[in-house]
Scaffold this active site. Sequence first.
Site, mmCIF file in Angstrom:
data_model
loop_
_atom_site.group_PDB
_atom_site.id
_atom_site.type_symbol
_atom_site.label_atom_id
_atom_site.label_comp_id
_atom_site.label_asym_id
_atom_site.label_seq_id
_atom_site.Cartn_x
_atom_site.Cartn_y
_atom_site.Cartn_z
ATOM 1 N N ASN A 151 0.372 -1.147 -0.082
ATOM 2 C CA ASN A 151 -0.203 0.326 0.297
ATOM 3 C C ASN A 151 0.558 0.967 -0.172
ATOM 4 O OD1 ASN A 151 0.123 -1.349 2.823
ATOM 5 N ND2 ASN A 151 -0.381 0.296 3.418
ATOM 6 N N GLN A 179 -4.008 -3.904 -2.739
ATOM 7 C CA GLN A 179 -3.776 -2.868 -3.066
ATOM 8 C C GLN A 179 -3.740 -3.232 -4.570
ATOM 9 O OE1 GLN A 179 -3.863 0.232 -2.885
ATOM 10 N NE2 GLN A 179 -3.614 -0.131 -0.163
ATOM 11 N N SER A 199 -10.675 -5.560 -1.011
ATOM 12 C CA SER A 199 -11.340 -4.485 -0.549
ATOM 13 C C SER A 199 -12.072 -3.862 -1.666
ATOM 14 C CB SER A 199 -10.896 -3.854 0.715
ATOM 15 O OG SER A 199 -11.247 -3.027 0.900
ATOM 16 N N GLY A 200 -13.980 -2.707 -1.422
ATOM 17 C CA GLY A 200 -13.892 -2.345 -2.323
ATOM 18 C C GLY A 200 -13.419 -0.616 -3.111
ATOM 19 N N HIS A 201 -13.278 -0.250 -1.093
ATOM 20 C CA HIS A 201 -12.663 0.968 -1.343
ATOM 21 C C HIS A 201 -12.119 1.268 -2.108
ATOM 22 C CE1 HIS A 201 -10.370 1.964 2.757
ATOM 23 N NE2 HIS A 201 -10.999 0.836 2.879
ATOM 24 N N CYS A 326 0.975 8.037 13.143
ATOM 25 C CA CYS A 326 0.989 8.726 14.949
ATOM 26 C C CYS A 326 0.450 8.416 16.129
ATOM 27 C CB CYS A 326 0.320 9.987 14.506
ATOM 28 S SG CYS A 326 0.277 11.039 15.658
HETATM 29 N N1 PLP Z 1 -4.655 -4.325 3.069
HETATM 30 C C1 PLP Z 1 -4.090 -3.060 2.559
HETATM 31 C C2 PLP Z 1 -3.220 -4.387 1.684
HETATM 32 C C3 PLP Z 1 -4.226 -2.547 2.431
HETATM 33 O O1 PLP Z 1 -3.786 -0.793 2.159
HETATM 34 C C4 PLP Z 1 -5.269 -2.223 3.275
HETATM 35 C C5 PLP Z 1 -5.890 -0.516 3.592
HETATM 36 O O2 PLP Z 1 -5.100 0.444 3.377
HETATM 37 C C6 PLP Z 1 -6.486 -2.865 3.816
HETATM 38 C C7 PLP Z 1 -5.868 -4.615 4.594
HETATM 39 C C8 PLP Z 1 -7.690 -3.244 4.999
HETATM 40 O O3 PLP Z 1 -8.862 -2.899 4.209
HETATM 41 P P1 PLP Z 1 -10.006 -2.051 4.417
HETATM 42 O O4 PLP Z 1 -9.460 -0.789 4.309
HETATM 43 O O5 PLP Z 1 -10.878 -2.578 3.338
HETATM 44 O O6 PLP Z 1 -9.998 -2.163 5.864
#
Ligand code: PLP
Length: 392
Positions: A151, A179, A199-201, A326
């Site tokens: 990410n 990601q 993940s959808g968002h 933080c």
């Molecule tokens: N895994 C990765 C690599 C992510 O970047 C994120 C969110 O930033 C997550 C898991 C968690 O996903 P969610 O925000 O849908 O819980």
Amino acid sequence: MVEMMRRIYLDNNATTPVLPEVLEAMRSYFGENFGNASSIHHHGQETRAAVERSRDSVASLLGCRLAEIVFTSGGTEGDNLVIAGLAGAGDHIITSSVEHHAVLHACKHLEETGCEVTFLPVDGRGLVDPEDVRRALRPNTKLISIMMANNETGVLQPVAEVGKIAAEADVYFHTDAVQAASKVPIDVKQIGCDVLSISGHKMHAPQGVGALYVRRGTHLQPLFYGGRHERSRRAGTENVPGIVGLGRAAELAMRGFERGEDKKMSALRDRLERGILAQVDEAGVNGEGAPRVPNTAGIYFDHIEGEAMVIALDLKGLAVSTGAACSSGAIEPSHVLTAMGLRGDRARASIRFSLGKQNTEEEIDVALVLVPETVARLREISPVYRKTAIST
Ligand code: PLP
């Protein structure tokens, strides 16, 4: 009249805007199509059909069967369900030190309950060595969890090689593809994974919905107990509008690959990256030399504080982020960048730019003006930078 500031959003790895087509697909499921997908009457049948159509779309995106898709509330739930659902006390898990906290903290929690965990190192580019995975195998290894794309840096791990090692050792293999989905094509068979989370968002669907690929025959212990939703793998009334949105976003992602939108995005990202590096000295790309998803540029700007840069850019209308977290009032350098061997000050001077389908070339050009002028200004007012500049 007060002029509205133009806002440019380059923080799509944090979350993406819901695409208009996705919103349109979801709309009626907040209104007239409100049924519970488990009800046997007309209203329930309507929403059940919509959920199954979305399952079909998500299965096509990942290259698996319909029955192998479990809808979740997002990446965190998917990652936790896999880790707690496949391993426990007495087992051993192999993961990497650059995973998202959804994996790292779930593993750390299991460690406290008597599960052994190996956190593998990465090289300077952020890559896991598959041979390290092989060497870490133990007789009680139950699960390997190595993310597909990071990410913070966008670095793509050699997941297909890890998949082969896992298959040879007869160990479950999970990859967090949160990601990666919609940015690079995904084929669970080619990767050789047993479980994969999205993940959808992060792919222009709404927040609070996600999916897990669970290979047929994988015995996953559920996290939630309740009804027999999702073939008893995830109890709870389905988030129908969210699931419909995720299905539509999956279709748009596939259409995007057909149209070469990923190539266009990587050209835009490269334009941003090269443009910044051409104008700013003492800066560089985190993960340089490693394969990366097309939308992410993690860049360090020596002699600046990342947080100050994020705030200064936000005041000019440009949204970006740092990888720093933080905690207890102090800014901790990102665990990902630290694991890659970056010095603390360089990790704290790193900014993540992440593009989405909505970004335009014109926006990148505006960013190419704002970023260099902001770095120059921050360095100008930095007593540390001035001292270094004078003494060299
Ligand atoms: N895994 C990765 C690599 C992510 O970047 C994120 C969110 O930033 C997550 C898991 C968690 O996903 P969610 O925000 O849908 O819980």
